[in-house]
Design a protein around this motif. Structure first.
Motif, PDB file in Angstrom:
ATOM      1  N   ASP A 168       0.792  -1.292   0.010  1.00 24.46           N
ATOM      2  CA  ASP A 168      -0.108   0.018   0.090  1.00 24.46           C
ATOM      3  C   ASP A 168       0.799   1.248  -0.006  1.00 24.46           C
ATOM      4  OD1 ASP A 168      -2.146  -1.569  -0.138  1.00 24.46           O
ATOM      5  OD2 ASP A 168      -2.599  -1.538   2.255  1.00 24.46           O
ATOM      6  N   LEU A 169       1.777   1.424   1.128  1.00 26.03           N
ATOM      7  CA  LEU A 169       2.738   2.334   0.912  1.00 26.03           C
ATOM      8  C   LEU A 169       3.460   2.356  -0.518  1.00 26.03           C
ATOM      9  CD1 LEU A 169       4.202   2.928   4.486  1.00 26.03           C
ATOM     10  CD2 LEU A 169       2.735   4.609   3.366  1.00 26.03           C
ATOM     11  N   TYR A 170       4.101   1.419  -0.741  1.00 24.50           N
ATOM     12  CA  TYR A 170       4.899   1.210  -1.856  1.00 24.50           C
ATOM     13  C   TYR A 170       4.208   1.807  -3.296  1.00 24.50           C
ATOM     14  CZ  TYR A 170       8.322  -0.442  -5.445  1.00 24.50           C
ATOM     15  OH  TYR A 170       9.097  -0.670  -6.393  1.00 24.50           O
ATOM     16  N   GLN A 171       2.874   1.609  -3.273  1.00 26.21           N
ATOM     17  CA  GLN A 171       2.075   1.746  -4.554  1.00 26.21           C
ATOM     18  C   GLN A 171       2.132   3.593  -4.540  1.00 26.21           C
ATOM     19  OE1 GLN A 171       1.017  -0.228  -7.003  1.00 26.21           O
ATOM     20  NE2 GLN A 171       0.886   1.908  -8.067  1.00 26.21           N
ATOM     21  N   MET A 172       1.776   4.040  -3.139  1.00 27.47           N
ATOM     22  CA  MET A 172       1.549   5.596  -3.187  1.00 27.47           C
ATOM     23  C   MET A 172       2.869   6.277  -3.593  1.00 27.47           C
ATOM     24  SD  MET A 172      -0.976   6.554  -0.113  1.00 27.47           S
ATOM     25  CE  MET A 172      -0.057   5.751   1.314  1.00 27.47           C
ATOM     26  N   ALA A 173       3.959   5.522  -3.039  1.00 23.08           N
ATOM     27  CA  ALA A 173       5.288   6.281  -3.461  1.00 23.08           C
ATOM     28  C   ALA A 173       5.538   5.840  -4.760  1.00 23.08           C
ATOM     29  CB  ALA A 173       6.568   5.675  -2.650  1.00 23.08           C
ATOM     30  N   TRP A 174       5.115   4.953  -5.632  1.00 25.66           N
ATOM     31  CA  TRP A 174       5.388   4.686  -6.986  1.00 25.66           C
ATOM     32  C   TRP A 174       4.492   5.815  -7.875  1.00 25.66           C
ATOM     33  CZ3 TRP A 174       7.890   1.192  -9.946  1.00 25.66           C
ATOM     34  CH2 TRP A 174       7.639   1.157 -11.323  1.00 25.66           C
ATOM     35  N   ASP A 175       3.444   5.885  -7.336  1.00 29.71           N
ATOM     36  CA  ASP A 175       2.374   7.039  -8.014  1.00 29.71           C
ATOM     37  C   ASP A 175       2.801   8.364  -7.616  1.00 29.71           C
ATOM     38  OD1 ASP A 175       1.078   4.901  -9.343  1.00 29.71           O
ATOM     39  OD2 ASP A 175      -0.502   4.775  -7.544  1.00 29.71           O
ATOM     40  N   GLY A 176       3.352   8.603  -6.560  1.00 25.97           N
ATOM     41  CA  GLY A 176       3.857  10.146  -6.130  1.00 25.97           C
ATOM     42  C   GLY A 176       2.655  10.758  -5.613  1.00 25.97           C
ATOM     43  N   TRP A 178      -0.176  10.660  -2.112  1.00 25.38           N
ATOM     44  CA  TRP A 178      -0.517  10.165  -0.767  1.00 25.38           C
ATOM     45  C   TRP A 178      -2.058  10.525  -0.659  1.00 25.38           C
ATOM     46  CZ3 TRP A 178       2.440   8.063   3.041  1.00 25.38           C
ATOM     47  CH2 TRP A 178       1.773   8.313   4.677  1.00 25.38           C
ATOM     48  N   VAL A 179      -3.024   9.533  -0.401  1.00 26.00           N
ATOM     49  CA  VAL A 179      -4.331   9.599  -0.358  1.00 26.00           C
ATOM     50  C   VAL A 179      -4.699   9.731   1.123  1.00 26.00           C
ATOM     51  CG1 VAL A 179      -6.558   8.817  -1.009  1.00 26.00           C
ATOM     52  CG2 VAL A 179      -4.397   8.480  -2.474  1.00 26.00           C
ATOM     53  N   PHE A 180      -5.602  10.613   1.479  1.00 27.17           N
ATOM     54  CA  PHE A 180      -6.261  10.561   2.794  1.00 27.17           C
ATOM     55  C   PHE A 180      -7.652  11.064   2.488  1.00 27.17           C
ATOM     56  CE2 PHE A 180      -4.537  14.833   1.754  1.00 27.17           C
ATOM     57  CZ  PHE A 180      -5.339  15.752   2.319  1.00 27.17           C
ATOM     58  N   ALA A 208      -7.144  22.440   4.224  1.00 23.97           N
ATOM     59  CA  ALA A 208      -5.192  22.800   4.717  1.00 23.97           C
ATOM     60  C   ALA A 208      -5.108  22.248   6.217  1.00 23.97           C
ATOM     61  CB  ALA A 208      -5.416  24.274   4.652  1.00 23.97           C
ATOM     62  N   LYS A 209      -6.086  22.207   7.138  1.00 26.19           N
ATOM     63  CA  LYS A 209      -5.758  21.581   8.277  1.00 26.19           C
ATOM     64  C   LYS A 209      -5.419  20.185   8.397  1.00 26.19           C
ATOM     65  CE  LYS A 209      -9.413  22.897  11.041  1.00 26.19           C
ATOM     66  NZ  LYS A 209     -10.194  23.142  12.038  1.00 26.19           N
ATOM     67  N   LYS A 210      -6.237  19.158   7.446  1.00 23.22           N
ATOM     68  CA  LYS A 210      -6.070  17.720   7.348  1.00 23.22           C
ATOM     69  C   LYS A 210      -4.817  17.792   6.649  1.00 23.22           C
ATOM     70  CE  LYS A 210     -10.091  14.941   7.617  1.00 23.22           C
ATOM     71  NZ  LYS A 210     -10.920  13.996   7.153  1.00 23.22           N
ATOM     72  N   ALA A 211      -4.488  18.609   5.525  1.00 21.66           N
ATOM     73  CA  ALA A 211      -3.394  18.139   4.637  1.00 21.66           C
ATOM     74  C   ALA A 211      -1.918  18.542   5.323  1.00 21.66           C
ATOM     75  CB  ALA A 211      -3.383  19.013   3.532  1.00 21.66           C
ATOM     76  N   ALA A 212      -2.140  19.408   6.389  1.00 20.42           N
ATOM     77  CA  ALA A 212      -0.813  19.844   7.141  1.00 20.42           C
ATOM     78  C   ALA A 212      -0.313  18.349   7.974  1.00 20.42           C
ATOM     79  CB  ALA A 212      -1.150  20.999   8.257  1.00 20.42           C
ATOM     80  N   GLU A 213      -1.295  17.818   8.592  1.00 23.15           N
ATOM     81  CA  GLU A 213      -0.861  16.398   9.147  1.00 23.15           C
ATOM     82  C   GLU A 213      -0.287  15.443   8.131  1.00 23.15           C
ATOM     83  OE1 GLU A 213      -3.135  12.887  11.248  1.00 23.15           O
ATOM     84  OE2 GLU A 213      -4.103  14.839  11.267  1.00 23.15           O
ATOM     85  N   GLN A 214      -1.088  15.214   6.804  1.00 23.65           N
ATOM     86  CA  GLN A 214      -0.795  14.423   6.052  1.00 23.65           C
ATOM     87  C   GLN A 214       0.692  14.668   5.349  1.00 23.65           C
ATOM     88  OE1 GLN A 214      -2.348  11.515   6.003  1.00 23.65           O
ATOM     89  NE2 GLN A 214      -3.808  12.190   7.513  1.00 23.65           N
ATOM     90  N   VAL A 215       0.997  16.074   5.278  1.00 24.59           N
ATOM     91  CA  VAL A 215       2.027  16.398   4.560  1.00 24.59           C
ATOM     92  C   VAL A 215       3.238  15.938   5.557  1.00 24.59           C
ATOM     93  CG1 VAL A 215       3.635  18.471   4.031  1.00 24.59           C
ATOM     94  CG2 VAL A 215       1.377  18.242   3.177  1.00 24.59           C
ATOM     95  N   ALA A 216       3.005  16.086   6.595  1.00 22.87           N
ATOM     96  CA  ALA A 216       4.223  15.749   7.474  1.00 22.87           C
ATOM     97  C   ALA A 216       4.485  14.113   7.775  1.00 22.87           C
ATOM     98  CB  ALA A 216       3.866  16.158   9.046  1.00 22.87           C
TER      99      ALA A 216
END
Length: 360
Positions: A168-176, A178-180, A208-216
């Motif tokens: 799951d993580l590998y596929q997100m990295a492959w695609d570039g 990050w889904v939330f 923006a609030k949700k994305a701030a956590e996900q970016v980190a």
């Protein structure tokens, strides 16, 4: 397959043509790391020859005894072309679109012991972010060395990293990507920096609030390094922009420096650069990365007799040129491997004859 849920723990395996590691916390994978064979590995200490000084840049080309080049910076005073010095790799070579950045070295102490550099097991045993003093005004790490359990090496033929949520993580990295819930991050690698675009259906402030956590979380998960630019939704109020920074800081798992979010929604983050990120490895070594993942899946197929593997033509050509990878798989399985190709398969896909199952 037992993981202690009380704290984060790295698990890792020495795969065919690739070392891979996965960080598990509360039973969930939160980060992954890859390491491909590399002579100029981070931390390598070697004796090299200064072959050319680059005028006006305090920079020189240094050559090791395998004729592999690196850039040396700074040049020690009094050192001339043709002279041998001891050097240490401080940043691995990085492939970029249309160009190749050589490894960057620094002078090492004459008494420093020769070393092949850090392998993946050493890196995850002593996280690089915790080896250096905290940068001024940096975000403090949450996954600190004293919170982590010692890494555990997986037992070949009994367990494998795919059992713990690797793909799951590998596929997100492959695609570039990050889904939330409510949105996604699109990660773009450029020569200047890594850019993260934020997209979603939520109102700008909530997104923006949700994305701030996900970016980190994505930065730590994929080991994004160097200069990172994040394009948040535009927020008019300074108090809202500060809240975005506070959320980011609370969830950042790696030492870094950052700017505030400006009026256009842009934040810049800087992390120490020691090599390519997981996303860069998968983007610029796509065929090799796909090939070793296919071999990793093949290594877990049970059965006897010949194993037929059908792959994309680009993967078949790569494996034919790197027969040692196929030989390693045959030795691991104790079975003969028969490769064939099909243009109908995606580059990361494979058909294993014994199970007649399409992967990817």
């Amino acid at each position: 397959m037992s993981i202690d849920n009380q704290g984060p723990q790295w698990i890792y395996e020495d795969g065919i043509g690739e070392q891979r590691a996965l960080l598990i916390q509360n039973g969930q994978p939160i980060a992954l790391r890859l390491q491909h064979p590399q002579i100029m590995r981070y931390g390598r200490i070697f004796d090299g020859k200064i072959v050319k000084k680059i005028s006006g840049k305090n920079l020189a080309i240094i050559l090791d005894d395998n004729d592999v080049e690196a850039l040396l910076q700074p040049i020690p005073k009094g050192v001339s072309e043709g002279q041998h010095i001891r050097a240490e790799i401080k940043r691995e070579p990085i492939e970029e679109k249309g160009r190749f950045k050589f490894a960057l070295a620094k002078p090492a102490l004459d008494l420093a012991k020769l070393s092949n550099g850090y392998d993946l097991a050493q890196i995850i045993s002593a996280p690089l972010d915790c080896k250096q003093a905290e940068p001024k005004k940096s975000v403090s790490t949450l996954v600190a060395a004293n919170q982590q359990k010692p890494p555990r090496k997986l037992t070949p033929q009994i367990e494998n990293i795919f059992d713990y949520g690797w793909e799951d993580l590998y596929q997100m990295a492959w695609d570039g990507q990050w889904v939330f819930e409510g949105g996604e991050l699109d990660i773009h690698i450029t020569p200047a920096m890594t850019l993260i675009d934020i997209d979603g259906s939520l109102p700008p402030y909530q997104l923006a609030k949700k994305a701030a956590e996900q970016v980190a979380k994505a930065i730590y998960a994929f080991d994004l390094q160097g200069s990172i630019g994040v394009d948040f939704p535009t927020l008019a109020l300074k108090s809202e922009r500060q809240e975005i920074c506070d959320i980011f800081d609370a969830h950042m798992h790696a030492n870094c420096e950052r700017t505030a979010v400006n009026g256009f929604g842009f934040m810049q983050i800087v992390r120490r650069r020691t090599g390519p990120s997981v996303v860069e490895i998968l983007q610029y070594r796509r065929s090799y990365a796909a090939a070793v993942q296919i071999l990793a899946r093949a290594a877990n197929i049970k059965g006897a007799g010949q194993l037929q593997i059908k792959v994309h033509p680009a993967i078949a050509a790569l494996l034919e040129q790197n027969q040692g990878l196929v030989d390693s798989l045959q030795n691991a399985l104790g079975r003969q491997i028969n490769l064939s190709s099909s243009g109908h398969l995606p580059i990361y896909g494979a058909l294993f004859h014994n199970e007649a199952e399409i992967y990817g």
